[in-house]
Design a protein around this motif. Structure first.
Motif, PDB file in Angstrom:
ATOM      1  N   ALA A 185      -5.581   2.970   0.146  1.00 23.94           N
ATOM      2  CA  ALA A 185      -6.312   1.745   0.442  1.00 23.94           C
ATOM      3  C   ALA A 185      -5.428   0.523   0.247  1.00 23.94           C
ATOM      4  O   ALA A 185      -4.756   0.389  -0.770  1.00 23.94           O
ATOM      5  N   ILE A 186      -5.457  -0.342   1.252  1.00 22.75           N
ATOM      6  CA  ILE A 186      -4.922  -1.684   1.103  1.00 22.75           C
ATOM      7  C   ILE A 186      -6.100  -2.491   0.562  1.00 22.75           C
ATOM      8  O   ILE A 186      -6.982  -2.910   1.315  1.00 22.75           O
ATOM      9  N   ILE A 187      -6.162  -2.632  -0.759  1.00 25.38           N
ATOM     10  CA  ILE A 187      -7.276  -3.333  -1.396  1.00 25.38           C
ATOM     11  C   ILE A 187      -6.970  -4.820  -1.369  1.00 25.38           C
ATOM     12  O   ILE A 187      -5.940  -5.267  -1.867  1.00 25.38           O
ATOM     13  N   VAL A 188      -7.888  -5.577  -0.768  1.00 23.86           N
ATOM     14  CA  VAL A 188      -7.668  -6.997  -0.510  1.00 23.86           C
ATOM     15  C   VAL A 188      -8.695  -7.831  -1.263  1.00 23.86           C
ATOM     16  O   VAL A 188      -9.888  -7.540  -1.227  1.00 23.86           O
ATOM     17  N   ARG A 189      -8.194  -8.867  -1.948  1.00 27.57           N
ATOM     18  CA  ARG A 189      -9.067  -9.829  -2.623  1.00 27.57           C
ATOM     19  C   ARG A 189      -8.374 -11.187  -2.611  1.00 27.57           C
ATOM     20  O   ARG A 189      -7.202 -11.282  -2.962  1.00 27.57           O
ATOM     21  N   ASP A 190      -9.095 -12.199  -2.192  1.00 28.17           N
ATOM     22  CA  ASP A 190      -8.565 -13.568  -2.189  1.00 28.17           C
ATOM     23  C   ASP A 190      -7.215 -13.668  -1.490  1.00 28.17           C
ATOM     24  O   ASP A 190      -6.303 -14.338  -1.973  1.00 28.17           O
ATOM     25  N   GLY A 191      -7.046 -12.973  -0.370  1.00 22.93           N
ATOM     26  CA  GLY A 191      -5.815 -13.069   0.397  1.00 22.93           C
ATOM     27  C   GLY A 191      -4.621 -12.369  -0.227  1.00 22.93           C
ATOM     28  O   GLY A 191      -3.485 -12.651   0.144  1.00 22.93           O
ATOM     29  N   LYS A 192      -4.864 -11.468  -1.167  1.00 23.63           N
ATOM     30  CA  LYS A 192      -3.775 -10.716  -1.795  1.00 23.63           C
ATOM     31  C   LYS A 192      -4.086  -9.235  -1.752  1.00 23.63           C
ATOM     32  O   LYS A 192      -5.236  -8.822  -1.659  1.00 23.63           O
ATOM     33  N   VAL A 193      -3.023  -8.431  -1.838  1.00 24.68           N
ATOM     34  CA  VAL A 193      -3.108  -6.972  -1.750  1.00 24.68           C
ATOM     35  C   VAL A 193      -2.755  -6.382  -3.113  1.00 24.68           C
ATOM     36  O   VAL A 193      -1.812  -6.833  -3.769  1.00 24.68           O
ATOM     37  N   LEU A 194      -3.489  -5.341  -3.510  1.00 24.95           N
ATOM     38  CA  LEU A 194      -3.250  -4.705  -4.803  1.00 24.95           C
ATOM     39  C   LEU A 194      -2.164  -3.635  -4.705  1.00 24.95           C
ATOM     40  O   LEU A 194      -2.240  -2.732  -3.876  1.00 24.95           O
ATOM     41  N   ALA A 195      -1.158  -3.771  -5.564  1.00 24.46           N
ATOM     42  CA  ALA A 195      -0.104  -2.759  -5.699  1.00 24.46           C
ATOM     43  C   ALA A 195      -0.267  -2.110  -7.078  1.00 24.46           C
ATOM     44  O   ALA A 195      -0.626  -2.781  -8.043  1.00 24.46           O
ATOM     45  N   PRO A 244      -3.209   2.325  -3.876  1.00 25.71           N
ATOM     46  CA  PRO A 244      -4.080   3.304  -4.531  1.00 25.71           C
ATOM     47  C   PRO A 244      -4.628   4.322  -3.532  1.00 25.71           C
ATOM     48  O   PRO A 244      -4.915   3.994  -2.388  1.00 25.71           O
ATOM     49  N   GLY A 245      -4.764   5.546  -3.995  1.00 21.54           N
ATOM     50  CA  GLY A 245      -5.295   6.616  -3.157  1.00 21.54           C
ATOM     51  C   GLY A 245      -4.800   7.952  -3.640  1.00 21.54           C
ATOM     52  O   GLY A 245      -4.263   8.068  -4.750  1.00 21.54           O
ATOM     53  N   GLY A 246      -4.974   8.976  -2.819  1.00 27.44           N
ATOM     54  CA  GLY A 246      -4.516  10.298  -3.217  1.00 27.44           C
ATOM     55  C   GLY A 246      -4.869  11.367  -2.206  1.00 27.44           C
ATOM     56  O   GLY A 246      -5.256  11.077  -1.066  1.00 27.44           O
ATOM     57  N   LYS A 247      -4.755  12.590  -2.653  1.00 25.34           N
ATOM     58  CA  LYS A 247      -4.874  13.767  -1.802  1.00 25.34           C
ATOM     59  C   LYS A 247      -6.283  13.925  -1.227  1.00 25.34           C
ATOM     60  O   LYS A 247      -7.276  13.727  -1.915  1.00 25.34           O
ATOM     61  N   VAL A 302     -10.014   5.885  -5.215  1.00 26.85           N
ATOM     62  CA  VAL A 302     -10.055   4.522  -5.747  1.00 26.85           C
ATOM     63  C   VAL A 302     -11.073   4.435  -6.886  1.00 26.85           C
ATOM     64  O   VAL A 302     -10.836   3.768  -7.894  1.00 26.85           O
ATOM     65  N   ARG A 303     -12.185   5.140  -6.752  1.00 24.98           N
ATOM     66  CA  ARG A 303     -13.173   5.173  -7.839  1.00 24.98           C
ATOM     67  C   ARG A 303     -12.557   5.812  -9.086  1.00 24.98           C
ATOM     68  O   ARG A 303     -12.706   5.303 -10.199  1.00 24.98           O
ATOM     69  N   GLU A 304     -11.840   6.937  -8.905  1.00 28.64           N
ATOM     70  CA  GLU A 304     -11.233   7.655 -10.040  1.00 28.64           C
ATOM     71  C   GLU A 304     -10.078   6.877 -10.667  1.00 28.64           C
ATOM     72  O   GLU A 304      -9.904   6.891 -11.877  1.00 28.64           O
ATOM     73  N   GLU A 305      -9.279   6.213  -9.855  1.00 29.89           N
ATOM     74  CA  GLU A 305      -8.084   5.527 -10.352  1.00 29.89           C
ATOM     75  C   GLU A 305      -8.353   4.115 -10.866  1.00 29.89           C
ATOM     76  O   GLU A 305      -7.687   3.656 -11.791  1.00 29.89           O
ATOM     77  N   LEU A 306      -9.308   3.417 -10.237  1.00 35.44           N
ATOM     78  CA  LEU A 306      -9.490   1.994 -10.514  1.00 35.44           C
ATOM     79  C   LEU A 306     -10.915   1.594 -10.889  1.00 35.44           C
ATOM     80  O   LEU A 306     -11.170   0.429 -11.166  1.00 35.44           O
ATOM     81  N   ALA A 307     -11.846   2.562 -10.861  1.00 35.48           N
ATOM     82  CA  ALA A 307     -13.265   2.294 -11.136  1.00 35.48           C
ATOM     83  C   ALA A 307     -13.823   1.220 -10.197  1.00 35.48           C
ATOM     84  O   ALA A 307     -14.625   0.385 -10.595  1.00 35.48           O
ATOM     85  N   ALA A 331       1.518  12.940   5.358  1.00 36.35           N
ATOM     86  CA  ALA A 331       0.726  12.137   6.288  1.00 36.35           C
ATOM     87  C   ALA A 331      -0.220  11.307   5.432  1.00 36.35           C
ATOM     88  O   ALA A 331      -0.938  11.848   4.585  1.00 36.35           O
ATOM     89  N   MET A 332      -0.195   9.985   5.616  1.00 34.72           N
ATOM     90  CA  MET A 332      -1.020   9.096   4.799  1.00 34.72           C
ATOM     91  C   MET A 332      -1.880   8.226   5.701  1.00 34.72           C
ATOM     92  O   MET A 332      -1.366   7.396   6.453  1.00 34.72           O
ATOM     93  N   ASP A 333      -3.204   8.453   5.638  1.00 33.12           N
ATOM     94  CA  ASP A 333      -4.159   7.615   6.360  1.00 33.12           C
ATOM     95  C   ASP A 333      -4.439   6.390   5.501  1.00 33.12           C
ATOM     96  O   ASP A 333      -4.826   6.517   4.337  1.00 33.12           O
ATOM     97  N   VAL A 334      -4.238   5.205   6.078  1.00 37.14           N
ATOM     98  CA  VAL A 334      -4.342   3.962   5.316  1.00 37.14           C
ATOM     99  C   VAL A 334      -5.501   3.130   5.852  1.00 37.14           C
ATOM    100  O   VAL A 334      -5.660   2.961   7.059  1.00 37.14           O
ATOM    101  N   PHE A 335      -6.289   2.598   4.920  1.00 35.96           N
ATOM    102  CA  PHE A 335      -7.458   1.789   5.242  1.00 35.96           C
ATOM    103  C   PHE A 335      -7.357   0.443   4.539  1.00 35.96           C
ATOM    104  O   PHE A 335      -6.854   0.359   3.423  1.00 35.96           O
ATOM    105  N   CYS A 336      -7.862  -0.618   5.177  1.00 38.01           N
ATOM    106  CA  CYS A 336      -8.010  -1.905   4.512  1.00 38.01           C
ATOM    107  C   CYS A 336      -9.395  -1.934   3.875  1.00 38.01           C
ATOM    108  O   CYS A 336     -10.382  -1.526   4.492  1.00 38.01           O
ATOM    109  N   ALA A 337      -9.446  -2.403   2.633  1.00 38.49           N
ATOM    110  CA  ALA A 337     -10.692  -2.389   1.880  1.00 38.49           C
ATOM    111  C   ALA A 337     -10.854  -3.709   1.132  1.00 38.49           C
ATOM    112  O   ALA A 337     -10.275  -3.899   0.071  1.00 38.49           O
TER     113      ALA A 337
END
Length: 138
Positions: free
Chosen positions: A11-21, A34-37, A52-57, A79-85
């Protein structure tokens, strides 16, 4: 898939114009989205939400498909499927499986040492930043 072939969701987790690494605390070198298998019974979207629930609540709402990245090295075919969230301004990620989290603006995307597949996403996101966020109303 064999152990050498891995299908993951991120997940590209987005808040206030920033991305979470995120930097994992399990000894893996580098930063990641964040993400996984993806488990055999899951869709990529379901896996992304679960990880994301398991890693970041965090509970993710809408997931916007962004890209699928393929990365190959001698040990792994990924292979990594990426989503904006997008997440609400008051949503606070918890470090359940990471040693460090950073919110990065467009000009900071390459300021961390990304894992190879995640680096490809960070580079493309930096180029397409306005198109991506304007089209998703973020």
């Amino acid at each position: 898939m064999s152990d050498k072939n891995l299908h993951v969701a991120a997940a590209i987790i987005v808040r206030d114009g920033k991305v979470l690494a995120a930097r994992r605390s399990d000894g893996a070198e580098g930063w990641e989205l964040p993400g996984g298998k993806i488990e055999p019974s899951e869709t990529a979207e379901d896996a992304c939400r679960r990880e994301v629930r398991e890693e970041l609540a965090l509970e993710l709402g809408v997931l916007w498909p962004y890209t699928t990245v393929r990365h190959t090295d001698p040990k792994l075919d990924l292979a990594m499927d990426v989503f904006c969230a997008p997440i609400p301004a008051d949503a606070e990620p918890q470090m359940l499986e990471h040693q460090e989290l950073r919110w990065l603006g467009r000009d900071e995307l390459l300021s961390v040492d990304w894992l190879p597949a995640d680096l490809e996403v960070a580079r493309s996101l930096g180029i397409a930043w306005s198109d991506v966020f304007d089209s998703m109303h973020m």
